[in-house]
Design an enzyme around this catalytic site. Sequence first.
Site, PDB file in Angstrom:
ATOM      1  N   LYS A 154       0.815  -1.217   0.000  1.00 20.99           N
ATOM      2  CA  LYS A 154       0.000   0.000   0.000  1.00 20.99           C
ATOM      3  C   LYS A 154       0.849   1.267   0.000  1.00 20.99           C
ATOM      4  CE  LYS A 154      -4.079  -2.097   2.104  1.00 20.99           C
ATOM      5  NZ  LYS A 154      -5.030  -2.089   3.239  1.00 20.99           N
ATOM      6  N   ILE A 155       1.913   1.283   0.820  1.00 23.16           N
ATOM      7  CA  ILE A 155       2.752   2.489   0.874  1.00 23.16           C
ATOM      8  C   ILE A 155       3.574   2.612  -0.407  1.00 23.16           C
ATOM      9  CG2 ILE A 155       4.648   3.623   2.081  1.00 23.16           C
ATOM     10  CD1 ILE A 155       3.615   2.305   4.672  1.00 23.16           C
ATOM     11  N   CYS A 205       9.392  -2.020   1.980  1.00 25.01           N
ATOM     12  CA  CYS A 205       9.089  -3.416   2.288  1.00 25.01           C
ATOM     13  C   CYS A 205       9.194  -3.662   3.793  1.00 25.01           C
ATOM     14  CB  CYS A 205      10.014  -4.360   1.524  1.00 25.01           C
ATOM     15  SG  CYS A 205      11.767  -3.978   1.681  1.00 25.01           S
ATOM     16  N   PRO A 206       8.536  -4.709   4.299  1.00 24.10           N
ATOM     17  CA  PRO A 206       8.640  -5.028   5.726  1.00 24.10           C
ATOM     18  C   PRO A 206      10.002  -5.623   6.044  1.00 24.10           C
ATOM     19  CG  PRO A 206       7.377  -6.715   4.592  1.00 24.10           C
ATOM     20  CD  PRO A 206       7.639  -5.638   3.583  1.00 24.10           C
ATOM     21  N   SER A 233      10.964   2.688   5.823  1.00 25.44           N
ATOM     22  CA  SER A 233      10.310   1.444   6.245  1.00 25.44           C
ATOM     23  C   SER A 233      10.824   0.956   7.592  1.00 25.44           C
ATOM     24  CB  SER A 233      10.484   0.369   5.174  1.00 25.44           C
ATOM     25  OG  SER A 233       9.781   0.731   4.003  1.00 25.44           O
ATOM     26  N   ARG A 234      11.929   0.214   7.592  1.00 24.02           N
ATOM     27  CA  ARG A 234      12.535  -0.281   8.817  1.00 24.02           C
ATOM     28  C   ARG A 234      14.056  -0.169   8.694  1.00 24.02           C
ATOM     29  NH1 ARG A 234       8.403   0.462  10.797  1.00 24.02           N
ATOM     30  NH2 ARG A 234       7.038  -0.923  12.006  1.00 24.02           N
ATOM     31  N   ASP A 258      14.396   7.704   7.513  1.00 22.46           N
ATOM     32  CA  ASP A 258      13.495   8.034   8.613  1.00 22.46           C
ATOM     33  C   ASP A 258      13.547   6.934   9.669  1.00 22.46           C
ATOM     34  OD1 ASP A 258      11.328   9.727   9.719  1.00 22.46           O
ATOM     35  OD2 ASP A 258      10.096   7.930   9.402  1.00 22.46           O
ATOM     36  N   GLU A 263      17.655   2.370  16.267  1.00 20.85           N
ATOM     37  CA  GLU A 263      16.881   3.550  16.647  1.00 20.85           C
ATOM     38  C   GLU A 263      16.207   3.425  18.008  1.00 20.85           C
ATOM     39  OE1 GLU A 263      12.483   3.535  14.914  1.00 20.85           O
ATOM     40  OE2 GLU A 263      13.949   3.465  13.303  1.00 20.85           O
ATOM     41  N   HIS A 295      11.905   8.863  12.595  1.00 20.13           N
ATOM     42  CA  HIS A 295      10.707   8.014  12.492  1.00 20.13           C
ATOM     43  C   HIS A 295       9.430   8.860  12.561  1.00 20.13           C
ATOM     44  CE1 HIS A 295       9.760   3.520  12.805  1.00 20.13           C
ATOM     45  NE2 HIS A 295       8.646   4.125  12.440  1.00 20.13           N
TER      46      HIS A 295
END
Length: 329
Positions: A154-155, A205-206, A233-234, A258, A263, A295
């Site tokens: 979706k993102i 992606c995750p 994302s991550r 981000d 983090e 973030h």
Amino acid sequence: MKIAVFSTKPYDQEYFEKYMESHNFEFTFFETQLNKTTANLTAGYNVVCVFVNDKVDDNTIKILQKNGIGLIALRCAGYNNVDLASAKRNQIKVVRVPAYSPEAVAEHAVALILTLNRKTHKAYNRVREGNFSLNKLIGFNLHGKTVGVIGTGKIGATFCKIIKGFGCNIIAFDMYKSEELIQLGVQYKTLDEVYQEADIISLHCPLNPDTKHIVNKEAIALMKNGIMIINTSRGGLINTADIIDGLANEKIGYLGIDVYEQEENLFFKDLSESIIPDDMILRLISFPNVLITAHQAYFTKEAMEEITLTTLNNIKEFESGVSLKNELL
């Protein structure tokens, strides 16, 4: 229903208090992160509500189970910080907010691209100091550039639609191809082809075992000289040591992040009067072509409302004993 909310910031409490009047819930807000050390705070509660940097591992979950916790409610989409297998063994349900505002994150990714490219953050500081020089502020036209998108959920799909409006050519990698994006003109390619052909790469992606350090020294070696890399994302998608090497040898021309691998020890905190015990983040900050935000990509009014309302509804479904729409596993 008693709910312990961890990693609480003032804005989290503000939104929960704004919308929880219609629910018969009793909230306690903890600023501390949830982990095996703080898990004993959950005694007497039914639900824990956690965020991206709470560490819900096997040790933590065993304590939650002992304390009678029946639900872990994530107020985010990602769940790499939760040991789902352990939760299942300990008969604790896990729910998340699968899609709060893809526009918020996608728009922030574009903001990072534009800021890095046109150096508006540097121009702003110069003008405030009376410096109206344009030296070293030159950018490039986004129009006609090839943007590689890794992950078209979706993102990622929303990002593709936005960046298409700039006249960019879009190539993408995902295990599942979107017919809608293909109709938009997105070309799906192999991961190596995306690395080789893109002028800008944006990660959407995750984080899982297959995607951890998807950007590493081997991947960077395939990229164009001067590549721009964006990650909203991550943090674990990028091998930080390798990205620093790529910046140092000028293979990477721009980096906008981000999120950051470590983090949890930094983000969402005011460390302006502290010595930061993280050499890698300090090294990243030292590069003039690196832009870091803490973030905040998700952080819009619309996203906060959706996160809050979905989380409250997830807890309501659990209390009612009905099927949990957003349950993991």
